[in-house]
Scaffold this active site. Structure first.
Site, PDB file in Angstrom:
ATOM      1  N   LYS A  22       0.827  -1.213   0.000  1.00 59.63           N
ATOM      2  CA  LYS A  22       0.000   0.000   0.000  1.00 59.63           C
ATOM      3  C   LYS A  22       0.860   1.262   0.000  1.00 59.63           C
ATOM      4  CE  LYS A  22      -1.722   1.430   4.127  1.00 59.63           C
ATOM      5  NZ  LYS A  22      -1.367   2.817   4.482  1.00 59.63           N
ATOM      6  N   ASN A  23       1.850   1.297   0.892  1.00 63.31           N
ATOM      7  CA  ASN A  23       2.626   2.534   1.055  1.00 63.31           C
ATOM      8  C   ASN A  23       3.660   2.754  -0.045  1.00 63.31           C
ATOM      9  OD1 ASN A  23       1.051   3.115   3.209  1.00 63.31           O
ATOM     10  ND2 ASN A  23       2.578   2.585   4.766  1.00 63.31           N
ATOM     11  N   CYS A 116      -4.746  12.534  13.613  1.00 66.29           N
ATOM     12  CA  CYS A 116      -5.476  11.291  13.373  1.00 66.29           C
ATOM     13  C   CYS A 116      -5.327  10.384  14.576  1.00 66.29           C
ATOM     14  CB  CYS A 116      -5.006  10.615  12.101  1.00 66.29           C
ATOM     15  SG  CYS A 116      -3.430   9.801  12.278  1.00 66.29           S
ATOM     16  N   ARG A 121       0.654  14.296  13.651  1.00 64.54           N
ATOM     17  CA  ARG A 121       1.132  14.130  12.281  1.00 64.54           C
ATOM     18  C   ARG A 121       1.101  15.412  11.438  1.00 64.54           C
ATOM     19  NH1 ARG A 121      -1.189   8.586   9.921  1.00 64.54           N
ATOM     20  NH2 ARG A 121       0.681   8.690   8.645  1.00 64.54           N
ATOM     21  N   ASP A 305       4.664   0.342  12.078  1.00 63.42           N
ATOM     22  CA  ASP A 305       3.465  -0.297  11.516  1.00 63.42           C
ATOM     23  C   ASP A 305       3.330  -1.767  11.922  1.00 63.42           C
ATOM     24  OD1 ASP A 305       2.810   2.077  10.348  1.00 63.42           O
ATOM     25  OD2 ASP A 305       3.444   1.533   8.327  1.00 63.42           O
ATOM     26  N   ARG A 397      -8.615  -0.701   4.851  1.00 64.96           N
ATOM     27  CA  ARG A 397      -7.757   0.330   4.255  1.00 64.96           C
ATOM     28  C   ARG A 397      -6.421  -0.254   3.832  1.00 64.96           C
ATOM     29  NH1 ARG A 397      -6.187   4.537   8.024  1.00 64.96           N
ATOM     30  NH2 ARG A 397      -4.794   4.797   6.275  1.00 64.96           N
TER      31      ARG A 397
HETATM   32  N1  EPU Z   1       6.488  14.492  11.222  1.00 63.51           N
HETATM   33  C1  EPU Z   1       6.610  15.828  11.565  1.00 63.51           C
HETATM   34  N2  EPU Z   1       6.518  16.748  10.551  1.00 63.51           N
HETATM   35  C2  EPU Z   1       6.347  16.402   9.256  1.00 63.51           C
HETATM   36  C3  EPU Z   1       6.242  15.031   8.922  1.00 63.51           C
HETATM   37  C4  EPU Z   1       6.314  14.100   9.916  1.00 63.51           C
HETATM   38  O1  EPU Z   1       6.762  16.176  12.714  1.00 63.51           O
HETATM   39  O2  EPU Z   1       6.281  17.291   8.398  1.00 63.51           O
HETATM   40  C5  EPU Z   1       6.570  13.471  12.286  1.00 63.51           C
HETATM   41  C6  EPU Z   1       5.267  12.670  12.436  1.00 63.51           C
HETATM   42  O3  EPU Z   1       4.315  13.335  13.208  1.00 63.51           O
HETATM   43  C7  EPU Z   1       5.777  11.394  13.055  1.00 63.51           C
HETATM   44  C8  EPU Z   1       7.149  11.206  12.396  1.00 63.51           C
HETATM   45  O4  EPU Z   1       7.512  12.506  11.901  1.00 63.51           O
HETATM   46  O5  EPU Z   1       5.919  11.545  14.423  1.00 63.51           O
HETATM   47  C9  EPU Z   1       7.206  10.224  11.267  1.00 63.51           C
HETATM   48  O6  EPU Z   1       6.112  10.421  10.381  1.00 63.51           O
HETATM   49  P1  EPU Z   1       6.192  10.179   8.804  1.00 63.51           P
HETATM   50  O7  EPU Z   1       6.082  11.478   8.125  1.00 63.51           O
HETATM   51  O8  EPU Z   1       7.360   9.319   8.477  1.00 63.51           O
HETATM   52  O9  EPU Z   1       4.859   9.357   8.558  1.00 63.51           O
HETATM   53  P2  EPU Z   1       4.012   9.415   7.236  1.00 63.51           P
HETATM   54  O10 EPU Z   1       4.906   9.654   6.096  1.00 63.51           O
HETATM   55  O11 EPU Z   1       2.844  10.306   7.438  1.00 63.51           O
HETATM   56  C10 EPU Z   1       4.234   6.886   6.580  1.00 63.51           C
HETATM   57  C11 EPU Z   1       3.300   5.733   6.356  1.00 63.51           C
HETATM   58  C12 EPU Z   1       2.719   5.303   7.696  1.00 63.51           C
HETATM   59  C13 EPU Z   1       3.890   4.894   8.610  1.00 63.51           C
HETATM   60  C14 EPU Z   1       4.873   6.052   8.749  1.00 63.51           C
HETATM   61  C15 EPU Z   1       6.106   5.712   9.557  1.00 63.51           C
HETATM   62  C16 EPU Z   1       2.488   6.126   4.123  1.00 63.51           C
HETATM   63  C17 EPU Z   1       1.369   6.492   3.231  1.00 63.51           C
HETATM   64  N3  EPU Z   1       2.250   6.150   5.437  1.00 63.51           N
HETATM   65  O12 EPU Z   1       3.459   7.925   7.161  1.00 63.51           O
HETATM   66  O13 EPU Z   1       1.899   4.178   7.452  1.00 63.51           O
HETATM   67  O14 EPU Z   1       3.394   4.559   9.886  1.00 63.51           O
HETATM   68  O15 EPU Z   1       5.300   6.484   7.438  1.00 63.51           O
HETATM   69  O16 EPU Z   1       6.783   4.630   8.989  1.00 63.51           O
HETATM   70  O17 EPU Z   1       3.567   5.788   3.653  1.00 63.51           O
HETATM   71  C18 EPU Z   1       0.141   2.678   7.888  1.00 63.51           C
HETATM   72  O18 EPU Z   1       0.362   2.148   6.787  1.00 63.51           O
HETATM   73  O19 EPU Z   1      -0.603   2.142   8.750  1.00 63.51           O
HETATM   74  C19 EPU Z   1       0.772   3.944   8.214  1.00 63.51           C
HETATM   75  C20 EPU Z   1       0.314   4.752   9.169  1.00 63.51           C
END
Ligand code: EPU
Length: 418
Positions: A22-23, A116, A121, A305, A397
């Protein structure tokens, strides 16, 4: 809302085929915005989040067809530059349209995702990066508006490792003027898969999969044809956990050994036997699981995850485990539900102490987010009696036909439609 009824206590056995990730699929779908013309992606899992991203691309003006595996996207006639709140609120990954829209058209209006179930996030790092590349960012009425004639290469340092942040900026930089350097970038296999696909589209990206990524912007990208998405490492890990907790024996097909090694190394500590053979990954659950401590980390650490599914295993291990969640501030929603099955878990801040119990007992449960739901399925498979998991749209999802897959492995599971 559909529910899942599971009568636990059966050993899982047989073969299971893992779907596309998915990701990895979601950013690649967004990447098709970068090129005019028809792209096709294969091994795309049939999930609710994929359907949401299809709807997003259609809203932008793309023509999309999907047969449950192969996805064709014609982004020649994109007319809109706006990712509306209605779609972003159901799936945060919609924010992945931001980078490609500004990169190709010099303008984007994307709804700000709110907090969320697993944490606040924010997307400040995505916006900081675009600003460094010369975009003017304004926030108005819940939307981010980004504008730039053409983005310019920049050096961008992430103080927190962010997966979609790295992906968004990599896509934006692919069409920027000059070289962009992403420092402390996410190293997840999904980031590398996206870079591989972008390079096939004509991008010049080096270092993806490592913590410094260099992107030399090009004038134009071409559509991608028949690109096959990597297998889902989290689905693979979830099936290892399900085989492990039921003392079962399962052969897992379509996985990438390198991508799952952080998960495998940790699960081996618990006594689950995992070995590669020519037909797939053979998983054998032990009579009794051993406790193990865990801390989640960005790749190549143990993925957040898989934290909830790991906790479900530890609920019935012989001894005490300490689990620390370091990525998201609120990713213990499954604790209260696991307790309803009889688990002994003490939660303090981002740390949970799990004292293994001899048996779990079925109970009505509520799914709260995607991976929390997966952990409830893992636990329910081992629990005595009936467990009914409500709100399994969370599970839909990210897990394709999960009840079919586990029932083929011998689980007693029924989807109750409402
Ligand atoms: N963060 C910030 N600022 C930002 C971006 C992130 O503070 O601008 C923080 C977040 O709040 C969090 C940390 O950085 O504490 C890491 O978040 P990240 O941005 O890596 O998460 P994401 O990109 O929103 C993706 C996956 C998630 C997975 C995370 C961590 C996708 C679509 N989603 O989310 O997947 O948990 O990376 O590996 O790729 C899931 O599939 O169930 C899922 C939640």
């Amino acid at each position: 809302m559909d529910k899942l009824l599971i009568r636990g206590g059966r050993r899982l056995s047989g073969e299971v085929i893992i779907g596309g990730a998915k990701n990895a699929a979601l950013p690649l779908m967004a990447a098709t915005i970068l090129a005019s013309g028809t792209s096709s992606l294969t091994n795309i899992p049939d999930l609710r989040d994929i359907r949401t991203m299809i709807e997003m691309l259609i809203t932008l003006g793309a023509e999309v067809s999907y047969d449950g595996c192969r996805l064709t996207i014609d982004s020649g006639g994109l007319v809109s530059r706006e990712a509306p709140y209605e779609l972003v609120k159901t799936m945060r990954a919609s924010v992945l349209t931001l980078g490609p829209l500004v990169g190709r058209f010099g303008t984007a209006k994307v709804s700000l995702p709110g907090g969320c179930a697993i944490g606040a996030r924010p997307i400040n790092l995505h916006l900081m990066g675009l600003e460094k590349m010369g975009a003017k960012i304004t926030l108005s009425e819940g939307y981010v508006v980004a504008e730039a004639e053409r983005l310019k290469g920049a050096v961008i340092f992430f103080d927190i490792v962010t997966v979609t942040g790295t992906e968004n900026l990599m896509m934006a930089a692919a069409l920027a003027d000059g070289v962009t350097r992403l420092e402390n970038a996410a190293r997840e296999p999904e980031v590398k898969d996206l870079a591989d696909a972008l390079n096939l589209m004509g991008a010049k990206i080096k270092g993806a999969g490592e913590s410094v990524i260099e992107i030399e912007g090009v004038e134009k990208l071409s559509p991608i044809v028949d690109y096959s998405i990597i297998p889902d490492r989290i689905e693979t890990g979830t099936f290892i956990a399900m085989a492990g907790i039921t003392g079962g024996e399962v052969l897992i097909k379509n996985y990438q050994a390198e991508h799952i090694s952080p998960i495998v190394e940790k699960l081996l500590e618990t006594g689950i036997e995992i070995s590669e053979e020519s037909g797939g990954l053979r998983v054998k659950g032990p009579k009794t699981l051993r406790p193990a401590n865990l801390e989640t980390m960005p790749y190549p650490g143990f993925p957040t995850d898989m934290q909830a599914q790991f906790m479900a295993l530890m609920c019935v291990a012989k001894g005490t485990s300490v689990i620390r969640e370091t990525i998201f501030e609120n990713r213990f929603m499954h604790v209260a539900e696991l307790r309803r099955l009889g688990a002994d878990i003490d939660e303090k801040g981002n740390s949970a102490t799990v004292k293994g119990v001899k048996t779990l007992t079925g109970a009505p449960l509520m799914a709260t987010d995607l991976r929390a739901s997966a952990s409830l399925v893992v636990a329910a498979l081992a629990a005595h009696g009936e467990t009914v998991i409500d709100r399994i749209y969370h599970l839909d999802r990210g897990y394709e036909r999960i009840e079919d897959k586990i029932s083929r492995l011998g689980a007693d599971v029924t989807r109750i439609k409402e």
